[in-house]
Design a protein around this motif. Structure first.
Motif, PDB file in Angstrom:
ATOM      1  N   GLU A 231     -78.583 -52.514  -8.437  1.00 38.59           N
ATOM      2  CA  GLU A 231     -78.291 -53.856  -7.930  1.00 38.59           C
ATOM      3  C   GLU A 231     -78.986 -54.914  -8.772  1.00 38.59           C
ATOM      4  OE1 GLU A 231     -76.522 -53.556  -4.799  1.00 38.59           O
ATOM      5  OE2 GLU A 231     -76.532 -51.568  -5.699  1.00 38.59           O
TER       6      GLU A 231
ATOM      7  N   HIS B 244     -75.167 -67.724  -1.226  1.00 34.49           N
ATOM      8  CA  HIS B 244     -74.298 -67.369  -0.087  1.00 34.49           C
ATOM      9  C   HIS B 244     -74.836 -67.979   1.172  1.00 34.49           C
ATOM     10  CE1 HIS B 244     -73.359 -64.442  -3.090  1.00 34.49           C
ATOM     11  NE2 HIS B 244     -74.620 -64.036  -3.046  1.00 34.49           N
TER      12      HIS B 244
ATOM     13  N   ARG C 258     -73.794 -55.645   0.177  1.00 29.14           N
ATOM     14  CA  ARG C 258     -72.849 -55.605  -0.929  1.00 29.14           C
ATOM     15  C   ARG C 258     -71.419 -55.526  -0.415  1.00 29.14           C
ATOM     16  NH1 ARG C 258     -74.333 -51.358  -4.838  1.00 29.14           N
ATOM     17  NH2 ARG C 258     -73.437 -50.198  -3.129  1.00 29.14           N
TER      18      ARG C 258
ATOM     19  N   ASN D 118     -70.362 -56.766   2.256  1.00 29.10           N
ATOM     20  CA  ASN D 118     -69.992 -58.090   2.752  1.00 29.10           C
ATOM     21  C   ASN D 118     -69.622 -59.030   1.612  1.00 29.10           C
ATOM     22  OD1 ASN D 118     -70.463 -57.226   5.285  1.00 29.10           O
ATOM     23  ND2 ASN D 118     -72.400 -58.343   5.580  1.00 29.10           N
ATOM     24  N   HIS D 119     -70.354 -58.950   0.524  1.00 24.35           N
ATOM     25  CA  HIS D 119     -70.150 -59.928  -0.554  1.00 24.35           C
ATOM     26  C   HIS D 119     -69.816 -59.225  -1.847  1.00 24.35           C
ATOM     27  CE1 HIS D 119     -72.395 -62.049   2.440  1.00 24.35           C
ATOM     28  NE2 HIS D 119     -73.355 -61.164   2.282  1.00 24.35           N
TER      29      HIS D 119
ATOM     30  N   HIS E 242     -67.968 -59.904  -3.964  1.00 25.48           N
ATOM     31  CA  HIS E 242     -67.503 -60.786  -5.023  1.00 25.48           C
ATOM     32  C   HIS E 242     -68.648 -61.423  -5.767  1.00 25.48           C
ATOM     33  CE1 HIS E 242     -68.354 -63.042  -1.396  1.00 25.48           C
ATOM     34  NE2 HIS E 242     -68.634 -64.060  -2.192  1.00 25.48           N
TER      35      HIS E 242
END
Lengths: 893, 893
Positions: free
Chosen positions: A195, A866, B863, B865-866, B868
């Protein structure tokens, strides 16, 4: 950032490792196996097919995430040969195929080479692609350096200046390895995570994970395999042990010009590179060896000074002057029954003078010094270790270090369970088997004491040999032989001792291994610790029994003239030369240390590997020239296969620990021991280095935080050393009697008359029948012997005198005072020096804060990106971490 | 989840703390200050205005994030009174306002109450709202329990069953506190983070952070304040020290019926609740005290058995039988010059029989037992501490524990810097001041040794007193007085000793504090450690000097009849009663232990606080009834203000450590010591509990991981104990002479004749002039005295005999053997018992894995969830952590 990465990635300018046949993929690990039917060889250098789903692949994160990769605990080839009969060849091939499919399922890429230059051996080359490395690094929580660097503040101004000065002065002593690493910055290491790839410097993916890491990632592959009808989680080690593969090794890829060479003996070692190449375990060993050798320098210097002091004062020494003075004309009692005659004390002049070299007040100082030295060494090492832990990012490592069950143990448990399950009906039988199992195990617990007993028996045999040889020589009528008696006996006996010790050492090592295997310890760690402990006990007893005998028992229980003690028939107990046993102890120590080191270093560490290589060459039936030619054309993995397997560093540690024992335990009787040890170690470091780099296959990197049980053994030895030295000074040397004489009995407060005071009188008419000298000397009415006994004319003739008890009391008091004083001082030094260097504990704290700060920033960035995702708390805003001043403000960096 | 939270939140059914005047906001912390001008009081119970920007607020994360909140290191009121003159009253008010504004800027809510029932005292109540608590908890990385629970596996089946059985049997011994906590689950604790609020059970925000946490969050508020023209980071402690505030305390909010009561003395302590209420530091103290008391039970039982063995065998003891037998008719030499007369040995019969109670072979066994007991105790405590660390989520805490610079130190440094800056031109002056400063500091380093000297001087004074009183009593002509001489002197001297010890204890505590203050240690921790160390040394020497004198010096240097040793003019050195000094040592120990405990417990821990309260009441000039009435109407914070301030738990530790010394150091001479200690501690626990709950203000919770320097002191004591006991047995008791007599001198291998053997002969004609008994007894030609000396008719009359030296040698050999054997056994026990209980190390590992798993899941969810946001790596997909089997598969939970 760039510079930093380049600076510690000193691989840059070194030859890179070899590749798959495509020249692209790096060989990270090699497995070899024997091909029994060369006719059936299929050339299979293409990638193997990617399917195969029937085999279960279950890989345990819990046991792999943090566990250090396993070292093959014993010579895998030997084990393989032993157990080769276990499986049929087809079975093995089946298992290999199964395992290889598992590896491929895990994402590893394989290449087989069965038609190489070395006949009968197949090579399986393994490459770990980027994705696998990333995944495994993440699972193992490998800490990798990020792009973020921070300044390493080095103590206060003055300390820093001194450090810089020392560094400048010792500059030629530092190894020249790659571009100099800027020492005032360190990159922040974080557990690798896919990540967070952006944090790490991935500009060169091939170099991001070094070869050590790559091979250790591959080496811990495990899979479930059917054995004895049971599915067991099996790793490469087990497959090796079962002969499915014959060997497993990563490839050598760089050489150390600045390390593995005798010409750089005076330099510091490139510990960072060693660790980078061999892993933390080997790195720590060499770091420890370095610290030990370094610490030996002051000890050797002081030892030499003490020795020189002895040399300088030998002519002022009143006791030896008195012994050498022919005017005293003291007639001594014969040293053996009938065969020996009376002798004049002045003949012991040489020994007395020599004894003074090692038996003078400076020796007492030196033993105290060495006891404190041992504590300082241990403290120094603890600090160095902590420093290395910090530099190597191991400070967090440790708690999570987990034991891995040994395959042998699991196999045994599985077998037992299976037997129990099968025989569920036959309860009686089952119970019986359980009982027999347990009783068998309890039997195994007995032998260690039995072996110590064996050692003592053997040592006793040596003593008997010496007595008999001596008597035989005494009996010989040639005067020339007689005069050379002592020297000959002492030297031959000591040399024989050394040879016996070395041979027994090897035997004991095998015994210890065998015993530990019988015990079936549950985990690898406990196996290793038990093995080390057993081996240590045996080798220690083996090495020190003759020395302890010489120091404390020889010449103690001889009885007195007219009433000697006899053992085993009519052997009289050995006596020491007049000036005490210290001289002989000294010779013994000297020969043991020199001999052991010379023989072990030359014969075992250089000779035998060479011999093995020679034998291997013989087998291949090629002339040396052809061989050489062939060797040049061999590929890296084939070359490495010829090398000896890596058997762990425990033997190296063991050798050093025994040496440490020699240096500390009897330092009171041999102040030159540290010097000998120092000389040996300077060679030893480079010898070990050469061996690891050139003679042995590259080991799988093992991650450890400390030197483990060795530290405890060192501590134990240095504790025992205090008491042993106290006893050597009090009882083996004449220090206490001299002191007592000077301050109580001496009429004028000097040592004059000391020799006379130590000698008791014996009336020759009191000889038992058959023990008087033959031919008799009728001129002698009274002879003298060294002891504190009442004279023949007292009320209680030949009883121990008051002086004896007084001196004994003072000797014992000396032991108590010495022991407690030195222990107190040691504890004080231990308490005074913090275990963690101040700057390191500061750096660790700083790094933690930095990491926290980093995560907070990360978190903040993510949230800013976000802000719609609902994670922000309702109360955030005015009190969010961003609105508060950062902690940089106070910490000041 | 619900049940778990409720289970450890046993606050649920207890009365909640008091609130602000709005009845909503909880009072988390109270600061008090004196109001000098009552006329100017403004009632200010409304919220203060929220602005005020001129004052710098700089709060350091680095020092606050992990540091334990400070305990006021000394009685803040005393300090305040002392320094009140430092600042003008207006200056103080200004500082208060400044500080209060800072607090408000930090988000804390304040309420002032200056017109309460207690005149002249203003109260500042502080409430920390949710947002502040969250922020600070996050900064402090407080670990809070999450909703996620996991099963705590308790060892293997058998062990678990035994544990359950023991738990069932001891059920009535467990305190009944709140709903039973289910012991087989534990909630996973994570550092609190606002981002991850959803993980924590926030159903009741008021209870999420307990009162201890809330108050400790408030207590560490710091701000920059101008002092002496310098901005200094000042916390509440410094403000207290400077008298800006007079006291600071959180409020009591619950009482322990199941703890602070004598009626539950047999029960375990509710350690969890104690920690929840007082913090880890106090919790660890009580846990330690509990373990110590528990461990005393077996020691007391064995001690009583040893004592009973002595009682049972007193009639079979041949030496005392011989002494009591009037037929032996042994005439002893007089015990003092001229005034004393010859005496018959049988008059010492009673003492001889009493001595046997403490001087028998069982005592030797008991000292070995107690040495091992001490090691076991330490090991047990280490394990208990580790267990508590795990339960209290402190396993990660420690490395980041950071020292906080003391305000006094910073002030001094600042002053120095300022002085240097100001006087930059006047170099000479500056240098002078620096030199004087340093020399002043170096002077401070001397006194510790000086004080030990003072202690010795005082102890010597006690010895002189005893000698003079004794001689005076001897000189008295009343026969009645004479017969009671021994008992009277011994008892009065011992009692005086105790009183002197107790008084000196208090004086030394002040001296140690004063000295440490002079040293100006840099950090709070070093201040505390130095103070403890100094106090310990002084108190230890103070308590043990008379005992050591009795055990090792009394009766050793008396000389012999006709040639006594005289000190200070014509005082003869004291002698012991015939049967050795052991009896007197025993009486001394008994009185010291009992007296110290009785007086200290009753007078200091109960009496003086009561007295102080009484005095306070006197001051307020109210009748007791009015007072009582008033007390009922007082608010919680006013009630707490009346209580004594909390001065730390170090005095409690000190008391216990000295007791531990009594129990272990001289246990060879007083086997009942553990019993006495046990009885005392059972009371002590409840006494301390009562004191902390009812008599003192509630302390700010301090977070510590271990008991710090106290552990080292304990270790040191138990090491010293081994050698002291060895010496007591060898030299103070008659154990060794008896042994030697029985095995070498005794004609029939029994003890018959032992008494005669220990007595030497003295020819009365050899008395020096003036020392012979007056009136002379002409019937006596030869008298006897206890020593090993040559008889008058030997060649060397009155010289120490061969027996003396032989017995001395055996005594010393016994010391060496005993010390090394016990040390070896201790080390072995230490090595045998792992420091971390196996199940705890397993749990810790499990928790780590669970946390990892948790974070991975979190990461994954985020991850998902998002997907993008570009964080996913290019290579993710097939090899993402989600596609691999989770580690649950193998770990099996």
């Amino acid at each position: 950032m760039k510079t930093l990465y380049a600076s510690d990635g000193s691989l840059l300018h070194l030859p890179r490792g070899p590749y798959f046949s495509d020249g692209q993929r790096r060989v990270d690990y090699v497995l070899t196996y024997s091909i029994q039917k060369p006719s059936a060889v299929r050339r299979q250098s293409s990638k193997l097919s990617d399917n195969g789903f029937f085999h279960r692949l279950r890989r345990s994160l819990s046991s792999r995430s943090s566990r250090a990769p396993l070292q093959p605990k014993e010579d895998p080839e030997v084990a393989a040969t032993e157990q080769q009969a276990n499986y049929h060849e087809d079975d093995k091939r089946f298992k290999r195929e199964e395992f290889e499919q598992n590896l491929q399922e895990m994402g590893l890429e394989l290449e087989k080479d069965e038609g190489g230059k070395i006949a009968g051996i197949g090579f399986l080359k393994i490459h770990a692609p980027w994705a696998v490395l990333c995944r495994e690094a993440e699972i193992m929580k490998l800490k990798m350096p990020t792009k973020q660097v921070y300044e390493v503040k080095q103590g206060s101004n003055l300390v820093e200046k001194i450090r810089l000065f020392i560094h400048k002065v010792t500059d030629p002593l530092h190894p020249k390895v790659g571009p100099k690493r800027p020492e005032d910055v360190k990159s922040l290491s974080l557990p690798f995570s896919k990540e967070k790839q952006h944090l790490f410097d991935l500009s060169d993916r091939d170099k991001f994970f070094d070869s050590k890491t790559r091979s250790s990632i591959v080496s811990i592959s495990e899979c479930l395999i059917l054995i004895h009808g049971l599915f067991l989680l099996i790793g490469i080690t087990s497959l090796l042990a079962n002969g499915v593969y014959t060997s497993a090794y990563p490839l050598h890829d760089l050489l150390f010009e600045e390390w593995a060479s005798y010409s750089v003996f005076y330099k510091y070692q490139p510990i960072g590179l060693i660790r980078k190449y061999f892993g933390e375990k080997v790195g720590l060993y060499f770091a420890w060896l370095g610290v030990y050798t370094q610490m030996l320098i002051p000890a050797a210097i002081v030892g030499v000074i003490v020795f020189l002091y002895g040399c300088a004062t030998v002519d002022d020494n009143i006791p030896s002057m008195e012994i050498c003075d022919p005017r005293n004309n003291i007639t001594m009692c014969p040293l053996c029954d009938s065969a020996c005659s009376y002798w004049k004390l002045e003949t012991a002049c040489g020994t007395a003078r020599a004894s003074h070299l090692f038996d003078n007040p400076a020796t007492v100082f030196f033993s105290i010094f060495m006891a404190l030295w041992a504590v300082l060494f241990m403290e120094h090492w603890k600090r160095r270790q902590m420093r290395l832990n910090y530099v190597w990012d191991l400070t967090d490592y440790g708690m999570e270090e987990e034991d891995h069950n040994r395959a042998e143990y699991e196999l045994r448990v599985a077998e037992k369970t299976m037997r129990q399950d099968q025989g569920a009906a036959k309860v009686g039988l089952r119970l019986e088997s359980v009982i027999s199992d347990d009783s068998w195990l309890s039997l195994v617990c007995l032998p260690p004491s039995f072996q110590i007993f064996i050692t003592f028996v053997i040592a006793f045999g040596v003593i008997l040999y010496r007595i008999s040889i001596k008597t035989a020589l005494h009996l010989s009528t040639y005067p020339a032989a007689r005069s050379n008696i002592r020297a000959t006996v002492k030297t031959t006996a000591a040399i024989i001792n050394v040879i016996v010790i070395i041979i027994l050492d090897e035997i004991y090592a095998s015994i210890a291994r065998w015993l530990t295997t019988l015990e079936v310890p549950k985990t690898d760690k406990s196996f290793e610790e038990r093995l080390i402990f057993k081996t240590f006990i045996l080798k220690f007893v083996n090495a020190f029994t003759p020395i302890v005998y010489l120091a404390f028992f020889r010449g103690r229980l001889v009885g007195r003239p007219g009433k000697y003690l006899y053992v085993v028939g009519s052997y009289r107990m050995e006596e020491c030369a007049h000036a005490g046993c210290l001289m002989e102890l000294c010779i013994q120590l000297c020969i043991t240390m020199l001999g052991k080191q010379l023989i072990q270093n030359n014969l075992f560490e250089i000779g035998i590997p060479k011999l093995k290589k020679l034998l291997r060459k013989r087998k291949s039936e090629l002339t040396s020239k052809q061989e050489e030619e062939l060797h040049k054309t061999l590929k890296r993995y084939e070359k490495d296969h010829v090398l000896g397997p890596f058997v762990g560093i425990n033997p190296e540690y063991m050798e050093m620990i025994i040496q440490f024992g020699m240096v500390t335990l009897f330092v009171a009787s041999f102040p030159l021991a540290p010097l000998f040890a120092l000389l040996n170690n300077i060679i030893e470091i480079r010898l070990d280095a050469k061996k690891f780099v050139l003679e042995l296959r590259r080991p799988i990197a093992a991650k450890v935080k400390d030197i483990g049980i060795w530290y405890n053994l060192l501590r134990g030895l240095s504790k025992v050393a205090v008491i042993v030295n106290a006893f050597v000074i009090a009882f083996t040397s004449d220090f206490v009697p001299r002191l007592v004489y000077q301050y109580t009995y001496s009429p004028d407060g000097t040592m004059h008359g000391f020799v006379n005071h130590t000698l008791s009188y014996f009336n020759v008419s009191d000889f038992q029948n058959g023990t008087e000298p033959n031919p008799p000397n009728f001129n002698v009415k009274v002879c003298r012997y060294k002891d504190y006994r009442e004279p023949p004319w007292s009320n209680t003739p030949y009883e121990l005198s008051k002086e004896f008890w007084a001196i004994l009391a003072v000797r014992l008091a000396f032991v108590i005072v010495f022991q407690n004083m030195v222990m107190l001082m040691s504890d004080f030094v231990d308490w005074l020096i913090p275990d963690i260097p101040k700057d390191i504990s500061f750096q660790i704290h700083k790094e933690k804060l930095l990491m926290l700060d980093h995560f907070m920033k990360e978190e903040g960035r993510r949230r800013d990106n976000h802000n719609h995702d609902g994670y922000t708390s309702p109360s955030s805003g005015s009190a969010s971490p961003h609105s508060r001043p950062t902690f940089h403000a106070r910490a000041g960096w």
